[in-house]
Design an enzyme around this catalytic site. Sequence first.
Site, mmCIF file in Angstrom:
data_model
loop_
_atom_site.group_PDB
_atom_site.id
_atom_site.type_symbol
_atom_site.label_atom_id
_atom_site.label_comp_id
_atom_site.label_asym_id
_atom_site.label_seq_id
_atom_site.Cartn_x
_atom_site.Cartn_y
_atom_site.Cartn_z
ATOM 1 N N GLY A 70 -22.852 -1.432 -14.504
ATOM 2 C CA GLY A 70 -22.955 -0.764 -13.208
ATOM 3 C C GLY A 70 -21.833 0.221 -12.961
ATOM 4 N N ASN A 150 -22.253 -5.390 -1.941
ATOM 5 C CA ASN A 150 -21.894 -6.561 -2.741
ATOM 6 C C ASN A 150 -21.052 -7.583 -1.994
ATOM 7 O OD1 ASN A 150 -20.324 -4.050 -3.238
ATOM 8 N ND2 ASN A 150 -18.856 -5.491 -4.081
ATOM 9 N N GLN A 179 -26.440 -4.274 -6.969
ATOM 10 C CA GLN A 179 -26.539 -5.577 -6.308
ATOM 11 C C GLN A 179 -27.963 -5.838 -5.820
ATOM 12 O OE1 GLN A 179 -24.796 -8.817 -6.133
ATOM 13 N NE2 GLN A 179 -23.226 -7.260 -6.278
ATOM 14 N N HIS A 201 -26.061 -7.743 -15.650
ATOM 15 C CA HIS A 201 -25.548 -9.104 -15.434
ATOM 16 C C HIS A 201 -25.716 -9.599 -14.004
ATOM 17 C CE1 HIS A 201 -21.432 -8.379 -13.588
ATOM 18 N NE2 HIS A 201 -21.772 -7.156 -13.938
ATOM 19 N N THR A 237 -22.986 4.768 -30.176
ATOM 20 C CA THR A 237 -24.067 3.933 -30.713
ATOM 21 C C THR A 237 -24.517 2.941 -29.651
ATOM 22 O OG1 THR A 237 -23.173 4.199 -32.922
ATOM 23 C CG2 THR A 237 -24.676 2.338 -32.582
ATOM 24 N N CYS A 324 -9.020 -10.669 0.459
ATOM 25 C CA CYS A 324 -7.769 -10.537 -0.273
ATOM 26 C C CYS A 324 -8.003 -11.143 -1.636
ATOM 27 C CB CYS A 324 -6.648 -11.361 0.352
ATOM 28 S SG CYS A 324 -6.273 -10.942 2.027
HETATM 29 C C1 LIG Z 1 -22.741 -2.776 -5.806
HETATM 30 C C2 LIG Z 1 -22.080 -2.821 -7.142
HETATM 31 N N1 LIG Z 1 -21.909 -1.673 -7.824
HETATM 32 C C3 LIG Z 1 -21.337 -1.653 -9.039
HETATM 33 C C4 LIG Z 1 -20.890 -2.807 -9.641
HETATM 34 C C5 LIG Z 1 -20.240 -2.735 -10.993
HETATM 35 O O1 LIG Z 1 -21.089 -3.303 -11.964
HETATM 36 P P1 LIG Z 1 -20.520 -3.806 -13.361
HETATM 37 O O2 LIG Z 1 -19.840 -5.094 -13.101
HETATM 38 O O3 LIG Z 1 -21.773 -3.988 -14.191
HETATM 39 O O4 LIG Z 1 -19.638 -2.762 -13.903
HETATM 40 C C6 LIG Z 1 -21.058 -4.026 -8.952
HETATM 41 C C7 LIG Z 1 -20.610 -5.285 -9.539
HETATM 42 O O5 LIG Z 1 -19.536 -5.690 -9.542
HETATM 43 C C8 LIG Z 1 -21.661 -4.034 -7.675
HETATM 44 O O6 LIG Z 1 -21.817 -5.155 -6.991
#
Ligand SMILES: Cc1ncc(COP(=O)(O)O)c(C=O)c1O
Length: 409
Positions: A70, A150, A179, A201, A237, A324
């Site tokens: 992400g 998130n 998310q 993931h 790759t 925090c």
């Molecule tokens: C909304 C959001 N964007 C981006 C990410 C980043 O994804 P990644 O952990 O696959 O780099 C996350 C996860 O932590 C997320 O919750």
Amino acid sequence: MPIYLDHAATTPLRREALEAMLPYLTEHYGNPSSAHGVGRRARAGLDEAHERVGRAIGAEPREIVFTSGGSESNNLAVKGAAWAGKARGHRIVTTAVEHHSVGHTVRYLEKFGFEIVELPVDRYGRVDPEMVEAAITPKTILVSVILANNEVGTIQPIGEVAARVRRHKGVLLHVDAVQAAAHVTLDVADLDVDLLSLGAHKFEGPKGVGALFVRHGTNILAQQQGGAQERYRRAGTENVAGAIGMAAALDLAVAERPAVGGLIRGLREALASRLRGLDGIQETGHPTERLAGILSLVVAGVDGAGLVMALDLAGLACSTGSACATGSTEMSHVLTAMGYPGDEAKGALRLSLGRTTTVEEIEQAGRLIVGAVETQREAAARLGVGAGAAVSIRGSASVPGSASEARAG
Ligand SMILES: Cc1ncc(COP(=O)(O)O)c(C=O)c1O
């Protein structure tokens, strides 16, 4: 085994995804760019992954760029669109509640002369689509808005945002759906977006793989050079097994979404009503426009980081989500943007449920959280300190960019 209520940080790899990956980690180990049969078999797997991930979100296979996750998808979308659009304009509109992989990326771009407009949100974490449109000028090249937050699970009014962005020709719309993907129906035509980020993931796929949807005809500048992979949009790759695992997990997540969503919603509500019995609890995020699986709270009189540690010791994995981070004095930018003062945001707790969460786990989690909150409050009272001030467990002060600053999910 601990009770795992941190699915917004990551999910376990589901067995079906692992099984789909294994042949590409063993016999089909070829490089998809190789001309021979070994390479062609890997290429066939990668092509299938493009097709399946594309189909799951209503996109064509060629509109899918596999990435390392992400964060990379967000970086590629934002930087790629910014640099490709530089000749036309330099203004980027976003919100105050983006994941850092968008928020820090736009700050980075600011150093190169891009103008960043970070829009405020309401008490529930929602941006006003009218405000988004009002921020668009002839120099605007990109609008980037998170689909589902998130930390608090709030879902943005993306349909309305898209309709307003569309009135301004040449402005690209990027949506961070990392998310949201497990829980929200994603169709890039309905959403009317140009760029959309995914990370495997978060829906029981493998870590270290994600995808960026790039609408056909959308110009982004590759951020990695040195190869023709992913149609010149991402050199290197390809992670074939990862892409296949992502496709398998996404297909299942889409098929199971209605049933799993209902189940999770019920469990979340059961946990929320158990915790409503505690004094000084506020649920954060939007009451209805939200992800089913995230229960985010601020708990008066406790320190979120200390509470998470106590719960970990008691056998419950969850997160502050994240007021925090351990060892950091930085407050959650999301809760701050939503108007929570520091002393309230300090008591943040995020409980995120997944497909495999059970009724028994939710009952036990409720008991553990109530017990841990009461223990912390009693300790604070004995020490004669104010709400959430002392019973925190802290490491050294955070160094920007250090591991202590990194937050899960
Ligand atoms: C909304 C959001 N964007 C981006 C990410 C980043 O994804 P990644 O952990 O696959 O780099 C996350 C996860 O932590 C997320 O919750």
